[in-house]
Design a protein around this motif. Structure first.
Motif, PDB file in Angstrom:
ATOM      1  N   VAL A  72     -10.285  -0.455  -2.521  1.00 25.30           N
ATOM      2  CA  VAL A  72     -11.423  -1.319  -2.230  1.00 25.30           C
ATOM      3  C   VAL A  72     -11.573  -1.484  -0.718  1.00 25.30           C
ATOM      4  O   VAL A  72     -12.682  -1.373  -0.166  1.00 25.30           O
ATOM      5  N   THR A 100     -15.371  -0.601  -6.627  1.00 23.65           N
ATOM      6  CA  THR A 100     -14.813  -1.952  -6.489  1.00 23.65           C
ATOM      7  C   THR A 100     -14.783  -2.669  -7.842  1.00 23.65           C
ATOM      8  O   THR A 100     -13.833  -3.407  -8.136  1.00 23.65           O
ATOM      9  N   THR A 114     -14.906   0.286   1.228  1.00 21.67           N
ATOM     10  CA  THR A 114     -15.858  -0.618   1.866  1.00 21.67           C
ATOM     11  C   THR A 114     -15.897  -0.458   3.381  1.00 21.67           C
ATOM     12  O   THR A 114     -16.869  -0.871   4.027  1.00 21.67           O
ATOM     13  N   TYR A 134      -7.051  -7.597  -2.813  1.00 19.12           N
ATOM     14  CA  TYR A 134      -7.641  -6.529  -3.614  1.00 19.12           C
ATOM     15  C   TYR A 134      -6.941  -5.212  -3.314  1.00 19.12           C
ATOM     16  O   TYR A 134      -6.277  -5.062  -2.290  1.00 19.12           O
ATOM     17  N   THR A 182     -16.743  -7.731  -1.207  1.00 21.84           N
ATOM     18  CA  THR A 182     -15.572  -8.429  -1.729  1.00 21.84           C
ATOM     19  C   THR A 182     -15.727  -9.946  -1.779  1.00 21.84           C
ATOM     20  O   THR A 182     -14.737 -10.668  -1.830  1.00 21.84           O
ATOM     21  N   ARG A 213     -17.647  -5.070   4.273  1.00 23.65           N
ATOM     22  CA  ARG A 213     -16.503  -5.385   3.409  1.00 23.65           C
ATOM     23  C   ARG A 213     -16.640  -6.786   2.808  1.00 23.65           C
ATOM     24  O   ARG A 213     -16.350  -6.999   1.623  1.00 23.65           O
TER      25      ARG A 213
END
Length: 264
Positions: A72, A135, A76, A68, A223, A219
């Motif tokens: 992001v 995100t 995070t 990613y 994600t 995180r």
């Protein structure tokens, strides 16, 4: 120590209405008198995020993680870090800030550190939603695993409670602890996976810090990473460390509390 720890939690629960009211008033009073008011609670962190993003996205040819974009990874990690740092700094100085309440026998001073954590939590919740927005715009959409944010938020609050019982209790007797924490925070951030990815060998050493568990957990929640029970070994370490710190913090608090009014 166990009895003292449970007693403090009991008092916090019994005074929960006062705690919420006090924390909300504290949140508003932080920015009272300024033109933008509580908007400053969001401007400063957002400027920090944009600065890091601009600098490090130009340093790196690619994102911090191939899965990613770098923004992001950055957001995070910074969301839980902002909450931790703001809560710790404000809660550590709470007894000196509210010395007029500490000197009142009828006021339950045990809720003061928690009120600072709760005060910081209001902005933190907003930033969590902002994080999901960033995100999603970056192509990483929330899944059912985002629900485990509630678990990691609980972990962070309990860890903060343990730390602030210790630091807030000692600050009236050691005023220099604020300067020490300010310096230490700059170093601690760079030992966590906030804006850089440590190698596996280095990560094994850095995981001694329980905050590593929480930040990586945040995180993973954003994600679509592993569930928290998949890292149960490190989870056991985190909770073992935190419980011991709670016992130490409540013990120190209980012994120093009767002397607060003498030094403030």
């Amino acid at each position: 120590m166990i009895r003292e720890t449970l007693s403090i939690f009991k008092n916090i629960f019994e005074n929960r209405k006062l705690l919420v009211q006090f924390s909300f008033n504290d949140f508003k009073s932080k920015y009272a008198g300024s033109a933008l008011g509580i908007v400053w609670a969001f401007i400063t962190p957002l400027v920090t995020v944009l600065t890091y993003w601009f600098v490090f996205s130009h340093i790196r040819a690619r994102g911090a993680d191939e899965a990613y974009p770098f923004i992001v990874y950055l957001v995070t990690g910074l969301i839980p870090w902002f909450f931790f740092s703001d809560s710790l700094l404000s809660a550590t100085n709470v007894f000196r800030e509210y010395s007029y309440l500490v000197k009142k026998v009828v006021f339950n001073v045990q809720i003061l550190p928690t009120s600072k954590i709760l005060s910081s939590l209001y902005a933190h919740v907003v930033f969590i939603f902002i994080g999901f927005g960033i995100t999603s715009l970056s192509g990483v959409f929330p899944t059912v695993k985002a629900l485990q944010l509630l678990y990691y938020l609980f972990c962070l609050i309990i860890f903060l409670t343990a730390v602030t019982w210790l630091t807030a209790s000692t600050q009236p007797f050691l005023p220099d602890i604020m300067q020490f924490i300010n310096v230490a925070m700059q170093t601690i951030m760079w030992t966590l996976p906030v804006i850089w990815i440590p190698s596996e060998n280095i990560a094994r050493f850095l995981k001694i810090n329980p905050l590593y568990y929480v930040i990586q957990g945040y995180r993973d929640s954003f994600t679509n990473g592993p569930w928290f029970w998949e890292n149960w070994q490190y989870g056991l370490y985190f909770w073992g460390f935190t419980i011991i710190l709670l016992l130490i913090g409540s013990g120190v608090f209980g012994r120093l509390k009767p002397h607060f009014s003498d030094v403030l």
